[in-house]
Design an enzyme around this catalytic site. Structure first.
Site, PDB file in Angstrom:
ATOM      1  N   HIS A 134      46.906  35.399  40.818  1.00 60.08           N
ATOM      2  CA  HIS A 134      46.958  36.167  39.576  1.00 60.08           C
ATOM      3  C   HIS A 134      46.359  37.564  39.715  1.00 60.08           C
ATOM      4  CE1 HIS A 134      42.796  34.557  38.804  1.00 60.08           C
ATOM      5  NE2 HIS A 134      42.639  35.738  38.261  1.00 60.08           N
ATOM      6  N   ASP A 136      47.379  29.083  42.644  1.00 61.63           N
ATOM      7  CA  ASP A 136      46.791  30.373  42.289  1.00 61.63           C
ATOM      8  C   ASP A 136      46.099  31.035  43.474  1.00 61.63           C
ATOM      9  OD1 ASP A 136      46.175  32.549  40.692  1.00 61.63           O
ATOM     10  OD2 ASP A 136      44.263  31.709  40.034  1.00 61.63           O
ATOM     11  N   SER A 185      37.399  37.337  40.376  1.00 59.73           N
ATOM     12  CA  SER A 185      38.585  36.569  40.770  1.00 59.73           C
ATOM     13  C   SER A 185      38.967  36.840  42.219  1.00 59.73           C
ATOM     14  CB  SER A 185      39.770  36.937  39.872  1.00 59.73           C
ATOM     15  OG  SER A 185      40.152  35.874  39.065  1.00 59.73           O
TER      16      SER A 185
END
Length: 514
Positions: free
Chosen positions: A135, A167, A244
């Site tokens: 992502h 992911d 992230s």
């Protein structure tokens, strides 16, 4: 001298005398004892005695940060307007679980212009391969990924490959002799272990936070696909937008997870964060580097968690394993002899007690590899060796979620007598040839009514279902159904095999109320 001059002189002398008095009085009480000497501040020594345990802990934490931080990078991306980004900036702000970009993310709906976001990554090879989140880099413009190293050097990065079901993604920079992170074994992680999150939260590069592992095997539904693999490590290490893709690290300075999401109501850290287990991430990264995509093994079954009632109905001593709801025709599982109603207890000797752990165990294998499944069937343990298939063969390992809606059956049931079994709140009728043909069954009873809030309804039995089996016995008539229930004592459980109007077979365990 004139009178005016004399008066002026007297006035000036008087003012001088007054100013001198004031000045001297201002310094009254001032200590000039340090004049010409060095000023010494503070106590000569602390009153706290040195603590070897705290000193060792302090040094250990410092060594982790010093060792790992050079291998963590800051990633910025530019995406084309009009494409779907997976940033939480475009999600419902009330959504509880969030993926996230950094504070530089800009999203202008009317203009639909370039969107810029940021995240983190970890260097996994000395020649420039970097592991991050899908992502973070999904939908980037060509040449839209930039990486900044801990030493502030900057590089353009190319996207090697992504896997949206986990992911994860791999990017590559043109550099050599880079500092590489040590990769640990996420299977060794336990609740309570100390961990560190390192990344660029809120644009603050090379930030390290510390916490503990607070849970394992979390499925938070953030990937949003039935083929997703969510087996997150949950921690309370502070993680914010920009973390992230960065590493979650153990006390040995080894990466044991890739930070991916947070639990929050305001898109900022509120106590819990989630990381992808490193063992899965290693397999995905290796495949992407070698083949450009993740080659995922498939078993070809639909599965669901075992709860206490399932366990009791199946004759298990406690809640364990994963229930096989159905087996896909001609898939790897069926070819190896896996059957509907089996409970898979372990894969290659490792216990699997949740859907997430089983999915991860299977997905961590390649198509063509074999796994040994320990299975509970008819109150006995058996072993099945399965050669896994591939996604390309349309085989599936999918988690099943119950749907408790009451579906009205429009079938005209010709029956002489319906039987109401009050103890579980269900009324059943016999089935005729038309219903047998419609449901593709040769025996069974039709669920004609379900009492609201009854044990049958709470366990997922639905109006319009056909019950074909009760435990190990076939059921053909309402009387037989009623007798089987009456044989049970309060607290006992029985497993019903049922077929819905969608012609999908499933299992419904029901416990007799105490």
């Amino acid at each position: 001298m004139s009178t005016k001059s004399v008066l002026a002189a007297v006035f000036l002398i008087s003012m001088g005398i007054i100013f001198g008095v004031v000045l001297v009085s201002s310094f009254k009480g001032v200590d000039f004892s340090f004049a010409g000497e060095d000023v010494k501040l503070g106590a000569q020594q602390t009153s706290v005695k040195p603590n070897s345990t705290l000193q060792a802990l302090n040094e250990a934490f410092h060594n982790v940060g010093k060792t790992v931080t050079p291998s963590v990078v800051f990633v910025t991306v530019e995406m084309s307007g009009g494409q779907d980004s997976e940033s939480d900036s475009q999600q419902d702000p009330g959504q509880f679980f969030h993926r996230f970009f950094g504070p530089d993310f800009k999203f202008d709906m009317p203009k639909r212009g370039p969107e810029v976001g940021s995240g983190s990554g970890v260097i996994i090879t000395s020649n420039g391969y970097i592991l991050t989140n899908n992502h973070v880099v999904a939908n980037t413009k060509k040449n839209g990924i930039k990486v900044q190293l801990a030493d502030t050097r900057e590089f353009k990065a190319k996207l090697v490959g992504t896997d949206k079901y986990t992911d994860l993604a791999v990017i590559k920079i043109d550099a050599e002799n880079l500092p590489v992170a040590a990769l640990g074994n996420s299977d060794d992680v336990e609740v309570g272990h100390i961990v560190f999150a390192i990344g660029a939260p809120l644009g603050l590069k090379s930030t390290m936070t510390q916490g503990i592992v607070s849970a394992l095997g979390r499925d938070i539904g953030i990937i949003g696909d039935e083929y997703r693999i969510e087996n997150f490590i949950q921690t309370d290490a502070a993680v914010n937008p920009g973390n992230s893709g960065g590493p979650l690290v153990n006390i040995n300075g080894e990466v044991i997870g890739i930070n991916s999401a947070i639990a929050t109501t305001n898109a900022r850290y509120q106590g819990y964060s989630f990381a992808i287990p490193l063992n899965l991430a290693k397999r995905v990264a290796t495949d992407i580097i070698k083949y450009g995509k993740f080659r995922r093994g498939f078993l070809g079954v639909q599965i669901k968690d075992v709860d206490a009632v399932y366990a009791k109905a199946a004759g298990l001593d406690k809640k364990r394993g994963v229930w096989v709801e159905s087996v896909t025709k001609d898939a790897a599982g069926e070819k190896a002899g896996v059957e509907d109603g089996d409970i898979i207890l372990s894969v290659d000797g490792k216990e699997v007690n949740t859907v997430q752990t089983l999915q991860t165990a299977i997905a961590s294998k390649h198509p063509g590899e074999s796994v040994s499944l320990q299975i509970w069937r008819h109150k006995k343990e058996i072993t099945k060796n399965v050669t896994l298939g591939s996604r390309d063969e349309k085989e599936e390992t999918v988690a099943v979620h119950d749907n408790n809606e009451n579906n009205e059956s429009d079938a005209a049931v010709e029956s002489e007598r319906a039987v109401e079994v009050k103890v579980i709140g269900v009324t059943v009728k016999p089935i005729d040839s038309k219903i047998k043909k419609r449901y593709d069954v040769d025996k069974g009873v039709l669920v004609a009514e379900i009492e609201d809030m009854s044990p049958a309804q709470e366990r997922g039995l639905r109006k319009g279902d056909i019950v074909t089996d009760m435990g190990d016995q076939k059921v053909s008539t309402p009387d037989q159904f009623e007798k089987s229930i009456k044989k049970l004592k309060p607290g006992d459980a029985i497993m019903l095999r049922v077929k819905g109007e969608n012609k999908v077979m499933r299992f419904v365990p029901i416990e007799i109320p105490k």
